[in-house]
Every structure is written in structure tokens, then in C-alpha cells.
Design a protein around this motif. Structure first.
Motif, short mmCIF file in Angstrom:
data_model
loop_
_atom_site.label_atom_id
_atom_site.label_comp_id
_atom_site.label_asym_id
_atom_site.label_seq_id
_atom_site.Cartn_x
_atom_site.Cartn_y
_atom_site.Cartn_z
N ILE A 133 10.80 -4.14 6.49
CA ILE A 133 10.27 -5.45 6.14
C ILE A 133 8.85 -5.33 5.60
O ILE A 133 8.48 -5.95 4.60
CB ILE A 133 10.31 -6.39 7.36
CG1 ILE A 133 11.76 -6.71 7.74
CG2 ILE A 133 9.56 -7.70 7.08
CD1 ILE A 133 11.91 -7.41 9.08
N THR A 134 8.03 -4.51 6.26
CA THR A 134 6.66 -4.30 5.81
C THR A 134 6.63 -3.68 4.42
O THR A 134 5.90 -4.13 3.52
CB THR A 134 5.90 -3.41 6.80
OG1 THR A 134 5.94 -3.99 8.10
CG2 THR A 134 4.45 -3.23 6.38
N ASP A 135 7.45 -2.65 4.21
CA ASP A 135 7.46 -1.96 2.93
C ASP A 135 8.14 -2.77 1.84
O ASP A 135 7.93 -2.52 0.64
CB ASP A 135 8.16 -0.59 3.06
CG ASP A 135 7.31 0.41 3.83
OD1 ASP A 135 6.10 0.13 4.03
OD2 ASP A 135 7.84 1.45 4.24
N HIS A 136 8.97 -3.75 2.22
CA HIS A 136 9.56 -4.64 1.22
C HIS A 136 8.48 -5.49 0.56
O HIS A 136 8.55 -5.78 -0.63
CB HIS A 136 10.60 -5.54 1.89
CG HIS A 136 11.29 -6.49 0.96
ND1 HIS A 136 12.17 -6.08 -0.02
CD2 HIS A 136 11.22 -7.84 0.86
CE1 HIS A 136 12.61 -7.12 -0.68
NE2 HIS A 136 12.05 -8.21 -0.17
N LEU A 137 7.47 -5.87 1.33
CA LEU A 137 6.36 -6.65 0.78
C LEU A 137 5.39 -5.77 0.01
O LEU A 137 4.98 -6.10 -1.10
CB LEU A 137 5.63 -7.38 1.92
CG LEU A 137 6.47 -8.36 2.74
CD1 LEU A 137 5.64 -8.91 3.90
CD2 LEU A 137 6.99 -9.50 1.87
N LEU A 138 4.99 -4.65 0.63
CA LEU A 138 4.05 -3.72 0.02
C LEU A 138 4.60 -2.31 0.23
O LEU A 138 4.46 -1.75 1.32
CB LEU A 138 2.67 -3.83 0.67
CG LEU A 138 1.87 -5.11 0.40
CD1 LEU A 138 0.69 -5.21 1.37
CD2 LEU A 138 1.37 -5.13 -1.04
N PRO A 139 5.24 -1.73 -0.78
CA PRO A 139 5.88 -0.42 -0.60
C PRO A 139 4.90 0.64 -0.09
O PRO A 139 3.85 0.86 -0.68
CB PRO A 139 6.38 -0.09 -2.02
CG PRO A 139 6.59 -1.43 -2.66
CD PRO A 139 5.50 -2.29 -2.12
N GLY A 140 5.26 1.25 1.03
CA GLY A 140 4.42 2.29 1.62
C GLY A 140 3.40 1.79 2.62
O GLY A 140 2.66 2.59 3.23
N ARG A 141 3.35 0.47 2.84
CA ARG A 141 2.30 -0.08 3.71
C ARG A 141 2.48 0.33 5.17
O ARG A 141 1.49 0.49 5.90
CB ARG A 141 2.29 -1.62 3.60
CG ARG A 141 1.19 -2.30 4.42
CD ARG A 141 -0.18 -1.80 4.00
NE ARG A 141 -1.25 -2.45 4.78
CZ ARG A 141 -2.51 -2.01 4.80
NH1 ARG A 141 -2.85 -0.92 4.10
NH2 ARG A 141 -3.42 -2.65 5.52
N TRP A 142 3.72 0.50 5.63
CA TRP A 142 3.96 0.84 7.04
C TRP A 142 3.19 2.11 7.43
O TRP A 142 2.56 2.16 8.49
CB TRP A 142 5.45 1.02 7.29
CG TRP A 142 5.80 1.37 8.71
CD1 TRP A 142 6.05 2.61 9.23
CD2 TRP A 142 5.93 0.45 9.81
NE1 TRP A 142 6.33 2.54 10.56
CE2 TRP A 142 6.27 1.21 10.96
CE3 TRP A 142 5.81 -0.93 9.93
CZ2 TRP A 142 6.49 0.65 12.20
CZ3 TRP A 142 6.02 -1.50 11.18
CH2 TRP A 142 6.35 -0.72 12.29
N ALA A 214 -2.75 2.43 -1.56
CA ALA A 214 -1.76 2.72 -2.60
C ALA A 214 -0.61 1.73 -2.61
O ALA A 214 0.09 1.57 -3.62
CB ALA A 214 -1.21 4.15 -2.41
N SER A 215 -0.37 1.04 -1.48
CA SER A 215 0.72 0.09 -1.42
C SER A 215 0.50 -1.10 -2.36
O SER A 215 1.49 -1.73 -2.79
CB SER A 215 0.90 -0.43 0.01
OG SER A 215 -0.30 -1.04 0.48
N VAL A 216 -0.74 -1.41 -2.70
CA VAL A 216 -1.00 -2.56 -3.58
C VAL A 216 -0.53 -2.28 -5.01
O VAL A 216 0.24 -3.06 -5.58
CB VAL A 216 -2.50 -2.95 -3.53
CG1 VAL A 216 -2.79 -4.05 -4.56
CG2 VAL A 216 -2.86 -3.43 -2.14
N PRO A 217 -0.96 -1.17 -5.65
CA PRO A 217 -0.40 -0.90 -6.99
C PRO A 217 1.11 -0.65 -6.94
O PRO A 217 1.81 -0.95 -7.92
CB PRO A 217 -1.17 0.35 -7.46
CG PRO A 217 -1.77 0.93 -6.23
CD PRO A 217 -2.03 -0.21 -5.31
N ALA A 218 1.61 -0.14 -5.82
CA ALA A 218 3.07 0.04 -5.70
C ALA A 218 3.78 -1.31 -5.74
O ALA A 218 4.85 -1.45 -6.33
CB ALA A 218 3.41 0.78 -4.42
#
Length: 224
Positions: A133-142, A214-218
Motif C-alpha cells: 500500500i505504501t509503495d503503491h502511493l510512492l514506489p520504494g517508500r516503504w 527517490a520515491s518521489v520521482p518514482a
């Protein structure tokens, strides 16, 4: 309706059948594409004999959809044993402006899912779901976040909805005006709508010089 669509519909319960097939279908691949592109699922369930619809963050893993919320919320605590549920994810691609108010519309992609929702009780499945769920919003954020604390696990509930039946509804193209209105001096057409991320705004207590993760540009790349 084509012969294939008739066969698909024949095997479905009435509540999962598409009433008008001119914009609908049962393509599971397209269902997955819409679910993966959306951010909010409107989840429907029955509570105390009343229909309830709640917007929820979610993620898809295979043919399962995971949603989460506080462990004390109705949708979590009252559905632990498994209950019928449905959810819808809609992406709006544009406003369709016609010459008459009657023919105004929207271009959109919508996935409707029916299934059984149950509480996730396995600790590892819960972790995997929250990471998804976290990575669905921001890939790699977890992986950018600190580890969850035990009290956070206790306060968080996760439901899994097994996708038992799913359909899509899609509209594309311009306005469908009455023939007598075509050629008049009233403007008609399509106004595209897009999802985009703005400039990240750091919290006031973030140390100066801390880089944007990095999750933001992802996430920007995911939105295209």
C-alpha cells in the motif's frame, strides 16, 4: 453483446453482470491496469443493515486487494470473519463538453470488484500488505521509512478482498451530439484531465539540505 461476452455474463451472479456492454467488459488485465493506476478505492459493505461506502488507500497483489485503516474502524473490526464487499476505482481522463447539457459526459476508466473481505491476521501478510500500500502511493517508500513499531502494528488493521468477480467500464472520445446541433456556434469538445505531482514541500522540522527521496520521482514516473 458478443458471444464471448454472453458466455462471460452467463457465469456471473446477477449483481456482477454488466447491464449495458457498449462501454463495459470483463477483461481482467484491464481491471488490473486500472487498479494499479488509481490511488483511492471506494469500498462498499453493509454495517447494521445499512450500506456504507468508505474511500480507502489500497494496493493489489495478484488477485487480492489490500486496504488498511485504524483497527477500531467499522470496516476493519466488523469484517474480520469474511463478508461480501465491493469496491470501485475510477480514473477521470477528461470532461466531455457537448452542445446540449444532456450530452455532457466524462471520459473515464472504472474497475468494479466484487469479493469477500476478511481481516489479515498473519503478521507477515500484514507487513507485505502495508508495504504494498505504501509503495503503491510512492514506489520504494516503504524501504525509505523506519521500521514499524509494535504499537503501530496493533493500531493498524488490514483487510484483504479476494477478487471473485470484476468488470470495467470505459468511455473515450468526443461528445455525441444530436445531428441538428452539429455545426452550430456552440463550442464542444474534450477537456483533458491529468494527475500530476507538484513540487514537494518539506515539513518545517526537516533539516535543511535533506534530499527529496527517490520515491518521489518514482511516483512522478508512475503517473507519466
Amino acid at each position: 453483446m458478443s458471444s464471448m461476452e454472453k458466455r462471460q455474463a452467463a457465469g456471473l451472479p446477477k449483481y456482477a453482470r454488466i447491464r449495458q456492454m457498449n462501454r463495459g467488459g470483463y477483461d481482467r488485465k484491464r481491471v488490473h491496469e486500472i487498479l494499479d493506476a488509481g490511488f483511492v478505492a471506494h469500498c462498499g459493505f453493509v454495517h447494521e443493515d445499512r450500506p456504507m461506502v468508505i474511500p480507502m488507500a489500497y494496493a493489489r497483489i495478484g488477485d487480492k486487494i489490500y486496504i488498511h485503516g485504524a483497527s477500531t474502524t467499522r470496516i476493519i473490526k466488523d469484517n474480520s470473519v469474511g463478508v461480501p464487499a465491493s469496491l470501485a476505482v475510477t480514473l477521470v481522463d477528461g470532461l466531455v463538453v457537448a452542445r446540449s447539457a444532456f450530452h455532457h459526459s466524462m471520459n473515464y476508466r472504472c474497475a468494479i470488484v466484487h469479493g469477500t473481505a476478511r481481516l489479515v491476521e498473519d503478521p507477515q501478510e500484514q507487513i507485505d500488505a502495508l508495504a504494498a500500500i505504501t509503495d503503491h502511493l510512492l514506489p520504494g517508500r516503504w524501504d525509505e521509512c523506519r521500521e514499524m513499531m509494535p504499537k503501530e502494528h496493533k493500531a493498524t488493521g488490514v483487510l484483504v478482498l479476494d477478487i471473485e468477480h470484476a468488470s470495467i467500464k470505459i468511455r473515450t472520445g468526443g461528445p455525441v451530439d444530436d445531428q441538428e446541433d452539429v455545426g452550430t456556434d456552440i463550442w464542444a469538445g474534450v477537456i483533458p484531465m491529468v494527475n500530476a505531482l507538484g513540487q514537494p514541500l518539506p515539513a518545517p522540522d526537516v533539516p535543511e539540505g535533506t534530499p527529496v527521496p527517490a520515491s518521489v520521482p518514482a511516483a512522478r514516473q508512475k503517473l507519466g
